[in-house]
Design a protein around this motif. Structure first.
Motif, PDB file in Angstrom:
ATOM      1  N   PHE A   1       0.864  -1.175   0.000  1.00 34.08           N
ATOM      2  CA  PHE A   1       0.000   0.000   0.000  1.00 34.08           C
ATOM      3  C   PHE A   1       0.905   1.231   0.000  1.00 34.08           C
ATOM      4  O   PHE A   1       2.035   1.179   0.517  1.00 34.08           O
ATOM      5  CB  PHE A   1      -0.842   0.053   1.284  1.00 34.08           C
ATOM      6  N   LEU A   2       0.428   2.322  -0.525  1.00 35.14           N
ATOM      7  CA  LEU A   2       1.162   3.580  -0.496  1.00 35.14           C
ATOM      8  C   LEU A   2       0.732   4.374   0.730  1.00 35.14           C
ATOM      9  O   LEU A   2      -0.471   4.550   0.965  1.00 35.14           O
ATOM     10  CB  LEU A   2       0.864   4.398  -1.758  1.00 35.14           C
ATOM     11  N   PHE A   3       1.687   4.859   1.502  1.00 36.69           N
ATOM     12  CA  PHE A   3       1.387   5.725   2.636  1.00 36.69           C
ATOM     13  C   PHE A   3       1.095   7.108   2.066  1.00 36.69           C
ATOM     14  O   PHE A   3       1.906   7.661   1.322  1.00 36.69           O
ATOM     15  CB  PHE A   3       2.576   5.773   3.601  1.00 36.69           C
ATOM     16  N   THR A   4      -0.075   7.668   2.379  1.00 30.88           N
ATOM     17  CA  THR A   4      -0.456   8.955   1.798  1.00 30.88           C
ATOM     18  C   THR A   4      -0.612  10.059   2.842  1.00 30.88           C
ATOM     19  O   THR A   4      -1.175  11.110   2.548  1.00 30.88           O
ATOM     20  CB  THR A   4      -1.761   8.827   0.984  1.00 30.88           C
ATOM     21  N   GLY A   5      -0.131   9.837   4.037  1.00 30.79           N
ATOM     22  CA  GLY A   5      -0.201  10.866   5.067  1.00 30.79           C
ATOM     23  C   GLY A   5      -1.064  10.430   6.235  1.00 30.79           C
ATOM     24  O   GLY A   5      -1.334   9.243   6.423  1.00 30.79           O
ATOM     25  N   GLN A   6      -1.467  11.419   7.008  1.00 30.94           N
ATOM     26  CA  GLN A   6      -2.269  11.141   8.189  1.00 30.94           C
ATOM     27  C   GLN A   6      -3.583  11.897   8.121  1.00 30.94           C
ATOM     28  O   GLN A   6      -3.692  12.931   7.468  1.00 30.94           O
ATOM     29  CB  GLN A   6      -1.508  11.524   9.456  1.00 30.94           C
ATOM     30  N   GLY A   7      -4.580  11.363   8.780  1.00 25.62           N
ATOM     31  CA  GLY A   7      -5.887  11.998   8.815  1.00 25.62           C
ATOM     32  C   GLY A   7      -6.765  11.343   9.845  1.00 25.62           C
ATOM     33  O   GLY A   7      -6.293  10.590  10.692  1.00 25.62           O
ATOM     34  N   GLY A   8      -8.037  11.605   9.740  1.00 35.55           N
ATOM     35  CA  GLY A   8      -8.981  11.014  10.675  1.00 35.55           C
ATOM     36  C   GLY A   8      -9.439  12.003  11.727  1.00 35.55           C
ATOM     37  O   GLY A   8      -8.975  13.140  11.794  1.00 35.55           O
ATOM     38  N   ALA A   9     -10.339  11.542  12.542  1.00 34.85           N
ATOM     39  CA  ALA A   9     -10.955  12.395  13.559  1.00 34.85           C
ATOM     40  C   ALA A   9      -9.954  12.803  14.627  1.00 34.85           C
ATOM     41  O   ALA A   9      -9.086  12.024  15.018  1.00 34.85           O
ATOM     42  CB  ALA A   9     -12.126  11.662  14.198  1.00 34.85           C
ATOM     43  N   LYS A  10     -10.087  14.026  15.110  1.00 33.99           N
ATOM     44  CA  LYS A  10      -9.215  14.533  16.169  1.00 33.99           C
ATOM     45  C   LYS A  10      -9.701  14.113  17.559  1.00 33.99           C
ATOM     46  O   LYS A  10      -8.968  14.162  18.519  1.00 33.99           O
ATOM     47  CB  LYS A  10      -9.128  16.048  16.089  1.00 33.99           C
TER      48      LYS A  10
END
Length: 193
Positions: free
Chosen positions: A127-136
């Motif tokens: 898989f390609l790592f595309t950064g971080q995200g999601g709920a805070k």
């Protein structure tokens, strides 16, 4: 004996993995499920893990590759197996599900650092790592986890709360007896099939 000699993977009905998702997976909730797969012991026929794919909760995630490709976007949203299985079983399991999914697909998934998941399975599968995200934040009420998209005036009233128009949704949730827990961002991964 190799993994493929001990286990097999097949499509399963959504309800087959319900108990796994509600009782064994840390999120304790059922996501959108378009495809569900199980990993079974060949010798006993016992189900030893589940993997599900569905429409991401955020419409922005569907736009990963633009408007004209969003119909191909799907999220690997739950992956769970029994402890004690041979090394690399989890990545082998996911790779087998890829063979059973329709193509083309753009698969998005997250590893939740808040629960000790660093994405090693996704890395092993290229898989390609595309950064971080999601709920805070994570919202907990009566020992059950929620996200901010669950919370609104009707949700709070349905659980016996009183909605105060002068307060924010978070403040109304806290008045109901909920907890708001800060979260680290999740690692976001994508693969193209």
């Amino acid at each position: 004996m190799g993994i493929d000699n001990k286990y097999f993977v097949k499509s399963i009905k959504k309800h087959t993995c319900k108990e796994w998702l509600l009782k064994k997976h840390y999120a304790k909730r059922i996501p959108s499920i378009n495809y569900a797969f199980g990993i079974f012991e060949k010798q006993t026929g016992f189900l030893v893990g589940c993997c599900t794919y569905g429409i991401p909760a955020s419409n922005n995630a569907l736009m990963l590759c633009g408007e004209n490709k969003k119909k191909y976007a799907i999220e690997l949203n739950r992956l769970i197996k029994n402890d004690g299985l041979p090394k690399n079983t989890q990545s082998w399991f996911v790779a087998q599900t890829f063979k059973l999914l329709p193509k083309p697909l753009i698969i998005l998934s997250y590893s939740d650092c808040n629960n000790g998941h660093n994405g090693y399975t996704y890395q092993a599968l290229n898989f390609l790592f595309t950064g971080q995200g999601g709920a805070k934040f994570e919202y907990v009420f009566n020992k059950k986890q929620y996200t901010s998209r669950h919370l609104n005036k009707e949700w709070i009233k349905k659980r016996g709360g009183v909605w105060d128009e002068n307060l924010t949704t978070n403040e109304n949730f806290l008045n109901l007896g909920g907890q708001i827990i800060p979260q680290k961002p999740k690692n976001r991964y994508v693969i193209f099939l």
